[in-house]
Write an enzyme that holds these catalytic residues in place. Structure first.
Site: not given
Length: 270
Positions: A60, A146, A159, A163
């Site tokens: 994890d 990304s 998100y 990134k």
């Protein structure tokens, strides 16, 4: 000689999608690869299909104790680590269409995305550097950012933020390792519209799926989704000794999206 012959690698989020493709490409190129994930069932199946040079470890990425245990096992079994791919990540939409715009995203949802996408990368870089230093390894750390880390995404604020932070932390790690005279490089990959299970909540499986797929790539000059194997090819390059002078760099793989305005192919004529 295969491009990664003799190298030991660890890939996070390797049960499926881009991580699984990277693990497979690494094995094909001669590396010994530890696949890690929290989806133990899928992870073990994926690792099993790659053979004896690809064991599975539960990891994890949000938990420092898991990183410590994983690195201890790698050093004990292999004597060192040459390549780390920090691939594990979430969008925040895995369990449905949650609200993730800057005005309405909840603090808990914001934190959940950053814990995996940013804290996981921070911990991976930290413990990889320590393991590579201890074993005296020439190393390559590859962080999966990304396209969303380079531009704003109004409906996915957490998100995009996570990134973008991965992109910046990659450069910090690269400069730190150079400053410390460590033979460890750190680079980031920035995919866009790669067809992985992460897209499934948005695409669905009904009769409108194909229409949605076309809509999602209508602004992509190449007019298609990318394939995980195409991202894996970049990871192989960055993991290899061929890119020994590349550090702190970012590689985009987006079908031309970030090149500028979308190109509209001319209609075919007879």
């Amino acid at each position: 000689m295969k491009r990664l012959e003799g190298k030991t690698a660890l890939v996070t989020g390797a049960a499926r999608g881009i991580g699984a493709a990277i693990a497979a490409a690494f094995v094909d190129n001669g590396a010994f690869v530890y696949l890690t994930d929290i989806d133990d069932t899928t992870g073990q199946v994926t690792a099993g299909a790659l053979g004896g040079r690809a064991p599975y470890i539960h990891l994890d990425v949000r938990e420092e104790a898991d990183w410590q245990a994983a690195m201890a096992r790698v050093l004990d079994e292999r004597g060192g680590l040459n390549v780390l791919v920090n691939n594990a990540g979430i969008t925040g939409f895995e369990h449905g269409q949650l609200v993730h715009d800057p005005e309405h995203v909840s603090l808990d949802d914001w934190h959940a995305v950053h814990r995996t996408n940013l804290d996981g990368v921070f911990l991976g870089c930290k413990h990889a550097i320590q393991a590579m230093r201890k074993a005296g390894c020439v190393g390559s750390i590859i962080n999966m950012s990304s396209r969303s880390g380079l531009v704003g995404i109004p409906g996915a604020a957490a998100y995009a933020s996570s990134k973008a932070a991965v992109r910046n932390h990659t450069k910090t790690v690269a400069l730190y390792c150079a400053e410390q005279h460590l033979p460890i490089r750190c680079n980031s990959i920035h995919p866009a519209a790669i067809l992985t299970p992460m897209w499934e909540p948005l695409l669905g499986d009904g009769p409108e799926r194909e229409l949605r797929m076309r809509e999602f790539v209508q602004d992509c000059p190449l007019r298609r989704f990318g394939r995980p194997e195409e991202v894996a090819a970049l990871a192989v390059l960055l993991a290899s000794d061929e890119t020994g002078y590349m550090t702190g760099a970012e590689l985009n793989i987006d079908g031309g999206i970030l090149a500028g305005s979308a190109a509209t192919p001319a209609s075919s004529t007879s």
